[in-house]
Motif scaffolding. Structure first.
Motif, short mmCIF file in Angstrom:
data_model
loop_
_atom_site.label_atom_id
_atom_site.label_comp_id
_atom_site.label_asym_id
_atom_site.label_seq_id
_atom_site.Cartn_x
_atom_site.Cartn_y
_atom_site.Cartn_z
N ASN A 86 40.46 54.32 53.54
CA ASN A 86 40.91 53.06 53.56
C ASN A 86 42.55 52.58 53.36
N ARG A 87 42.85 53.32 53.26
CA ARG A 87 44.50 52.54 52.75
C ARG A 87 44.81 52.42 54.54
N LEU A 88 44.61 53.86 54.58
CA LEU A 88 44.53 54.24 56.00
C LEU A 88 44.47 53.12 56.95
N ALA A 89 43.31 53.08 56.75
CA ALA A 89 42.32 51.82 57.97
C ALA A 89 42.59 51.03 57.76
N ASP A 90 43.27 50.08 56.82
CA ASP A 90 44.03 48.48 56.43
C ASP A 90 45.41 48.84 57.25
N ALA A 91 46.19 50.08 57.08
CA ALA A 91 47.55 50.12 57.20
C ALA A 91 47.16 49.69 59.46
N LEU A 92 46.40 50.11 60.20
CA LEU A 92 45.96 50.11 61.07
C LEU A 92 45.53 48.71 61.49
N PHE A 93 43.97 48.19 60.86
CA PHE A 93 43.14 47.62 61.18
C PHE A 93 43.22 46.69 60.48
N GLY A 94 43.61 46.27 59.29
CA GLY A 94 43.77 45.44 58.66
C GLY A 94 44.06 44.44 59.02
N ALA A 95 44.29 43.33 58.11
CA ALA A 95 45.51 41.95 57.97
C ALA A 95 46.36 41.84 57.70
N ASP A 96 46.57 42.86 57.18
CA ASP A 96 48.51 43.08 56.17
C ASP A 96 48.47 44.64 57.21
N GLY A 97 47.90 44.95 58.12
CA GLY A 97 48.74 46.21 59.06
C GLY A 97 48.35 45.73 59.80
N LEU A 98 48.85 46.55 60.89
CA LEU A 98 49.20 46.21 62.43
C LEU A 98 48.02 44.65 63.50
N GLY A 99 46.73 44.91 62.66
CA GLY A 99 45.52 43.88 62.80
C GLY A 99 45.11 44.65 64.50
N ALA A 402 44.26 66.08 49.48
CA ALA A 402 44.81 64.86 50.24
C ALA A 402 44.92 63.38 49.84
N ALA A 403 44.15 62.76 48.00
CA ALA A 403 43.65 61.84 48.04
C ALA A 403 45.46 61.61 47.63
N GLU A 404 46.33 62.63 47.14
CA GLU A 404 47.62 62.11 46.61
C GLU A 404 48.64 62.35 48.09
N GLU A 405 48.19 62.64 49.40
CA GLU A 405 49.21 63.03 50.43
C GLU A 405 49.77 61.73 50.98
N PRO A 406 51.04 61.68 50.77
CA PRO A 406 52.00 60.58 51.29
C PRO A 406 51.19 60.23 52.61
N LEU A 407 52.01 58.90 52.66
CA LEU A 407 50.92 58.23 54.48
C LEU A 407 52.83 57.52 54.71
N ARG A 408 53.22 58.42 55.54
CA ARG A 408 54.88 57.88 55.88
C ARG A 408 55.02 57.07 57.69
N LYS A 409 55.45 56.14 56.67
CA LYS A 409 55.58 55.11 57.73
C LYS A 409 56.36 55.39 58.21
N ASN A 410 56.92 55.41 60.11
CA ASN A 410 57.98 55.31 60.65
C ASN A 410 58.44 54.33 61.37
N LYS A 411 59.84 53.75 61.72
CA LYS A 411 60.12 52.64 62.29
C LYS A 411 59.12 52.43 63.52
N LYS A 412 58.66 52.97 64.01
CA LYS A 412 58.00 52.97 65.18
C LYS A 412 56.75 52.18 64.78
N TYR A 413 56.54 51.94 63.54
CA TYR A 413 55.13 51.77 63.06
C TYR A 413 55.51 49.75 62.82
#
Length: 672
Positions: A86-99, A402-413
């Protein structure tokens, strides 16, 4: 998507409803970085301002949105612990992410369960069939419900539902390969000969039934509705070979045509109105070559045109094919690994991505822009492997936990966010004369958004000319910046003076300006300007001329003479106030009073009338050069044989991206 090791490092690896406008509150939710703060860029001008003119008189079709393919990352992370996925889904599709509002679902072909695993992590997307009898694999029957696994590929399906819950409203299914038992090689990675089609010649109808059946079952289990389905992927290449690291298949042009028509027939038989999308070719030039080989029956079966932009040559050809065929076009897949090793703070990959987005939307005019998988395998990107910057987020596809695997955003994000958070579905991209500037009218036409990329190591001052708008209020202009130290941070607002805005942008940055008070179109500032104009060919430098009676051609090119009536042309909009990039014009000669037309495939002059044969659409990337696309035939105004000779005939020909199909409007001897 292309296998990275099959192409040079400097080339990229591969690979309808409109969403409502966001409320001000939702826009605020999309922004990061806290309260506005002053920036060094708000200081005194440090260099001569670069002029940038916005042209709201050239408006692309309403934008459908930004998206990503799901494919490998969804096949992996859809099975992760709930909080993490869900953290990943929020980052891509969520209002606080990329939308993001578009998701492309990969219908896996699926290798035999007896085949030793050989693909990269996540790439073995499950098939939707139940295992046929190993002794009679051709016994698999798409009409037998017992031969299907109705719940296959649960991880990607989770992502479809997660995207929809967060506001995604446009879904496309795509295929990279038929199931193994329909292939020549017995593997979904391609044929032994990479130039050979992998689908067996007797399997077209069964493959079409497989795609339609899988699509229907995924829709039933997830509640999403696919707007389109794409049966082939990067078909004209030799990337796909037996034993490769991912699914893929070569398709010769006649094979593409056959599967497109077979799929359309099967969708109709199944009662599915889903559009067929085609042909998801690697680059616009290859897309055009495939399209040129299709007959009218194949073309009529295609409801949307898809191209990738791993190569960028020929965007204007794909653009004009879409306009001439009156078929919507998507940029359906691309990503860039960047020019530097794996890095999460370097702006180089972000600047490259920003330039690709701006160039694609300006030159290709797609209605959607879709990234290859937005989440990449961190381990595969490390120096021990590809050492690259694919994806906007990198995470290990084979983690210890998987529960603790980092989600690493780069500058492209964050560079992507400079576009996706502000240019929303329903917006209309408008013309600019700067290759570093993308601009759009916000949904409903109230307000504009400008995204400018400064790839240089110095601050850059831009002077925005807003005189093309009918109205520009003095409302403060919001500014958001991504650079080496900031991520879509709101900076001090900027003030407008009259219809002009000057702002200094920091080095190696992507900046978004939200101009709430810009609206409407000033008809006196549109292009082409009113009054008789010369149409000067960009290849020959000669002007379109109505030939005298008895000449071998009705239209020729001659040395420009602004005082010669036979070279003076008036462009009149068929629908006054239609500012779309597909608006049609009648092109009338001052000397004869007759209109430019295509009749029976021949360019001619006819008495002015309402016929589509006399209607021409203008295409431009904002650089002052245009193609003229005939609304009835889709052919372009063209100097025959790319001749540079005085008196050479001018005709109509299919889009070929040549400068002999490019024209500049000129009004007097000074060229203005």
């Amino acid at each position: 998507m292309l296998e990275p090791r099959t192409r040079p490092r400097d080339l990229a690896r591969r690979h309808m409803r409109t969403a409502p406008a966001l409320s001000l509150a939702a826009v605020a939710a999309l922004l990061v970085g806290g309260a506005a703060s002053p920036s060094a860029s708000a200081g005194p001008v440090r260099a001569a301002a670069v002029p940038v003119r916005l042209d709201p008189g050239y408006q692309q079709a309403p934008f459908e949105g930004w998206g990503t393919a799901l494919a490998w990352f969804a096949n992996v992370t859809g099975g992760w612990p709930d909080a993490q996925r869900n953290r990943l889904a929020d980052a891509l599709f969520g209002a606080d992410g990329l939308g993001l509002t578009i998701a492309r679902y990969n219908i896996g072909g699926g290798d035999s369960p007896t085949t030793e695993p050989y693909m990269r992590a996540g790439a073995a997307v499950p098939g939707h069939w139940k295992q046929p009898d190993p002794d009679t694999p051709d016994g698999w029957d798409p009409d037998n419900p017992d031969h299907w696994d109705p719940y296959a590929d649960g991880n990607q399906r989770w992502w479809l539902k997660a995207a929809r819950t967060r506001g995604a409203d446009t879904f496309e299914a795509f295929s990279n390969s038929p199931p193994y038992f329909m292939t020549r090689s017995g593997l979904v990675s391609g044929a032994v000969d990479p130039w050979q089609d992998n689908l067996r010649p007797d399997q077209y109808e069964r493959f079409a039934a497989y795609l339609a059946g899988a699509l229907q079952r995924v829709q039933n289990s997830t509640g999403v509705t696919f707007a389109s389905v794409s049966p082939v992927n990067e078909p004209g290449t030799a990337y796909w070979r037996a034993g490769g690291l991912q699914e893929g298949s070569h398709w010769a042009p006649d094979s593409q045509a056959r599967v497109i028509t077979a799929l359309r027939a099967e969708l109709d038989r199944s009662g599915l109105r889903t559009a067929v999308a085609a042909m998801d070719e690697t680059d616009p030039d290859m897309f055009r070559a495939n399209w040129d080989s299709y007959g009218s029956t194949v073309r009529s079966a295609i409801g949307r045109l898809n191209t990738h932009t791993y190569g960028t040559s020929g965007r204007s050809g794909a653009r004009d094919i879409a306009k001439g065929s009156h078929t919507p076009l998507w940029m359906s897949e691309v990503d860039l690994g960047g020019r530097v090793p794996q890095n999460f703070t370097d702006m180089s990959p972000a600047l490259d991505l920003a330039e690709r987005i701006s160039d694609d939307l300006t030159r290709l005019e797609p209605r959607a822009w879709v990234l290859w998988q937005a989440v990449e395998d961190y381990e595969n990107m490390t120096p021990a492997h590809e050492n690259s910057n694919w994806g906007l987020i990198q995470t290990d596809f084979t983690p210890a936990n998987a529960a603790e695997e980092p989600l690493r955003k780069n500058k492209k994000y964050w560079a992507m966010a400079q576009y996706s958070r502000f240019i929303r579905p329903g917006a209309r991209l408008i013309g600019t004369d700067s290759s570093h500037t993308l601009a759009a009218l916000r949904p409903g036409g109230q307000g504009a958004v400008v995204v400018h990329t400064n790839p240089t190591g110095s601050a850059r001052t831009i002077a925005l000319d807003l005189t093309g708008f009918r109205d520009v209020s003095s409302a403060p202009v919001q500014r958001y910046t991504t650079d080496a130290t900031r991520n879509v941070r709101r900076e001090a607002d900027v003030s407008i003076t009259g219809k002009h805005l000057t702002v200094t942008l920091d080095p190696r940055s992507v900046t978004t300006l939200v101009i709430p008070g810009a609206s409407g179109v000033d008809p006196e500032r549109t292009t082409p300007a009113a009054g008789p104009r010369l149409l000067v060919n960009d290849h020959s430098g000669l002007a379109l001329t109505a030939a005298p009676p008895g000449a071998g051609s009705a239209l020729v090119q001659n040395r420009p003479d602004p005082f010669e009536p036979a070279q003076q042309w008036t462009l009149t909009r068929s629908v006054p106030g239609d500012w779309s990039s597909t608006a049609s014009y009648r092109v009338t000669n001052a000397g004869s009073g007759r209109a430019l037309a295509v009749a029976d495939g021949v360019l001619t002059l006819s008495p002015p009338g309402p016929s589509a044969q006399q209607q021409w659409m203008l295409s431009t990337s904002g650089d002052g050069h245009h193609t003229l696309v005939n609304s009835a035939t889709g052919t372009l105004l063209d100097v025959t044989g790319a001749s540079t000779a005085t008196g050479a005939p001018v005709g109509a020909y299919r889009p070929n991206t040549g400068r002999n199909q490019s024209w500049t409007f000129r009004g007097n001897p000074s060229g203005r």
